[in-house]
Design a protein around this motif. Structure first.
Motif, PDB file in Angstrom:
ATOM      1  N   ALA A   4       1.792 -11.065 -10.819  1.00  0.00           N
ATOM      2  CA  ALA A   4       1.967 -10.407  -9.516  1.00  0.00           C
ATOM      3  C   ALA A   4       2.467  -8.977  -9.701  1.00  0.00           C
ATOM      4  O   ALA A   4       1.951  -8.042  -9.084  1.00  0.00           O
ATOM      5  N   SER A   5       3.469  -8.812 -10.547  1.00  0.00           N
ATOM      6  CA  SER A   5       4.071  -7.499 -10.729  1.00  0.00           C
ATOM      7  C   SER A   5       3.122  -6.481 -11.362  1.00  0.00           C
ATOM      8  O   SER A   5       2.912  -5.403 -10.787  1.00  0.00           O
ATOM      9  N   PRO A   6       2.490  -6.747 -12.520  1.00  0.00           N
ATOM     10  CA  PRO A   6       1.567  -5.727 -13.057  1.00  0.00           C
ATOM     11  C   PRO A   6       0.431  -5.385 -12.100  1.00  0.00           C
ATOM     12  O   PRO A   6       0.049  -4.211 -11.997  1.00  0.00           O
TER      13      PRO A   6
ATOM     14  N   LEU B 282       0.451  -5.473  -8.699  1.00  0.00           N
ATOM     15  CA  LEU B 282       0.963  -4.653  -7.594  1.00  0.00           C
ATOM     16  C   LEU B 282       1.370  -3.261  -8.085  1.00  0.00           C
ATOM     17  O   LEU B 282       1.265  -2.280  -7.351  1.00  0.00           O
ATOM     18  N   GLU B 283       1.827  -3.189  -9.351  1.00  0.00           N
ATOM     19  CA  GLU B 283       2.216  -1.877  -9.896  1.00  0.00           C
ATOM     20  C   GLU B 283       1.043  -0.916  -9.984  1.00  0.00           C
ATOM     21  O   GLU B 283       1.201   0.283  -9.737  1.00  0.00           O
ATOM     22  N   ILE B 284      -0.137  -1.418 -10.376  1.00  0.00           N
ATOM     23  CA  ILE B 284      -1.267  -0.489 -10.570  1.00  0.00           C
ATOM     24  C   ILE B 284      -2.185  -0.408  -9.354  1.00  0.00           C
ATOM     25  O   ILE B 284      -3.096   0.405  -9.327  1.00  0.00           O
ATOM     26  N   MET B 285      -1.941  -1.250  -8.349  1.00  0.00           N
ATOM     27  CA  MET B 285      -2.845  -1.306  -7.183  1.00  0.00           C
ATOM     28  C   MET B 285      -2.719  -0.045  -6.325  1.00  0.00           C
ATOM     29  O   MET B 285      -1.647   0.265  -5.820  1.00  0.00           O
ATOM     30  N   GLU B 286      -3.822   0.688  -6.200  1.00  0.00           N
ATOM     31  CA  GLU B 286      -3.813   1.914  -5.388  1.00  0.00           C
ATOM     32  C   GLU B 286      -4.844   1.834  -4.267  1.00  0.00           C
ATOM     33  O   GLU B 286      -5.053   2.811  -3.557  1.00  0.00           O
TER      34      GLU B 286
ATOM     35  N   VAL C 260      -3.959  -8.171  -1.541  1.00  0.00           N
ATOM     36  CA  VAL C 260      -3.393  -9.016  -2.596  1.00  0.00           C
ATOM     37  C   VAL C 260      -2.555 -10.121  -1.948  1.00  0.00           C
ATOM     38  O   VAL C 260      -1.676  -9.840  -1.137  1.00  0.00           O
TER      39      VAL C 260
END
Lengths: 242, 242
Positions: free
Chosen positions: B90-92, B94-98, B104
């Motif tokens: 979930a974290s990686p 959401l971190e790269i989602m632009e 998501v």
């Protein structure tokens, strides 16, 4: 079959959070035992089962009912919201169980730390602590010690039981302790009320704003670690420091 | 539909641990993306889905594949063992989602702390911490600080990634640190290997014995708090102190 007690975590309440194992355990049981408020959630999914319910704080009575039913040859489902082994009924049942002829099977469920986290994004995607703010069974000094240790270890933190009618100011006190232990007032926090149920409400906010927020007893609160941030309305705790 | 990425925690691997929400997400997806080793577990349950798998440590590539597939109009299931938001994807993602056009949805699953606890009894039935011993993404100093803080706060502790080929002595080092921080050598501990899978193995033992025990990377380790005890082969952490 019979002589079995399944201690079943059923998650937030909606059928979609039940695991296959939890469904099987409830469907195969002759009797479902639980705290009346939460048993209602299971009744909506399985209206035709036999239920025995008790009130709040009657955990030991509930366990004794299960043992008596199992000794009488029944297959019993002792249901808990969330997980069976996180502030759940697995521990009180195993503590008083003295009958070798009764088998106890613990069935894991989705605890609020996980379901609430999913709703907020990824707030506990690295090391984290669960702390209950209820001082019914734990002295407040122990709770304070844990809050301080959690901040000192830079854990993400999940708070269970952040409030109740008698403990309206406990979340505020907890926030003050965490700030005193070194958490910045700008630390990213979040909370989810009525996770996965009607009336679900969630918010991402700073620790300072959380301190002056009143939440109810159906709320799970998330405190980020020092690197947690908000992006596109999601609370994100990175998987690492590198 | 389409333009959706479900980040799905599927639990230990067996179908019985899947929630209804996880089943729906996988069944409704056009493509399932995952780490090859764990995707195999889902392939056994859903042999007829389309799979895209990548190797270990290729988390960002995996997320990028999901985003590209979703932008192409697909419904994507990014599968993780355990929970999606506990050391999960979930974290990686959401971190790269632009891309605002991609939705998501994080789907919670049974993390090893819960499934392992169910197998041992009730080892985390009160406040607890999760700590990963992997120093791939976290400096060892942070891990050591957390181990000490967890003992000082008298939390029950769950250790993820206690060992690997390159880190054979990490569990021993962690046990030494916890003892140095005040945990008694007689502290009740437990571990579960291959939770819910073929070859499951579990043991309840003292912290001193745990220190000299070699476990593999598919093991989850439980350290009791100061009041944890063993009864009838179960590890029990009481719900409170009173």
């Amino acid at each position: 079959m019979g002589n079995i007690i399944y201690v079943v975590g059923f998650g937030p309440g909606d059928k979609m959070y039940l695991t296959g194992q939890a469904k099987d355990a409830i469907e195969n049981s002759d009797v479902v035992v639980g705290y009346s408020l939460y048993a209602e959630l299971i009744k909506k999914i399985y209206p035709d089962k036999v239920y025995i319910t008790t009130g709040m704080k009657q955990e030991i009575e509930r366990c004794q009912i299960c043992i008596n039913e199992a000794l009488a040859g029944k297959t019993v489902a002792l249901v808990c919201s969330g997980d069976a082994g996180v502030y759940g009924m697995a521990s009180p049942l195993l503590e008083i169980m003295e009958n070798e002829e009764v088998e106890v099977v613990v069935v894991a469920g989705i605890t609020a730390a996980l379901s609430g986290a999913a709703g907020l994004g990824a707030p506990i995607n690295h090391d984290f602590c669960l702390i209950s703010l209820s001082d019914l069974l734990t002295p407040w000094e122990s709770i304070e010690k844990r809050l301080r240790a959690a901040v000192e270890g830079d854990f993400a933190i999940v708070l269970y039981n952040p409030s109740s009618h008698k403990r309206k100011d406990y979340l505020m006190r907890a926030c003050e302790i965490m700030m005193d232990a070194g958490a910045s007032k700008d630390r990213i926090c979040g909370y989810v009320e009525n996770i996965g149920r009607v009336g679900e409400k969630k918010e991402i906010l700073t620790l300072e704003k959380l301190k002056s927020t009143e939440v109810n007893m159906f709320t799970t609160v998330f405190i980020g670690n020092s690197l947690t941030y908000e992006k596109n309305g999601r609370m994100i705790t990175k998987r690492g420091y590198k």
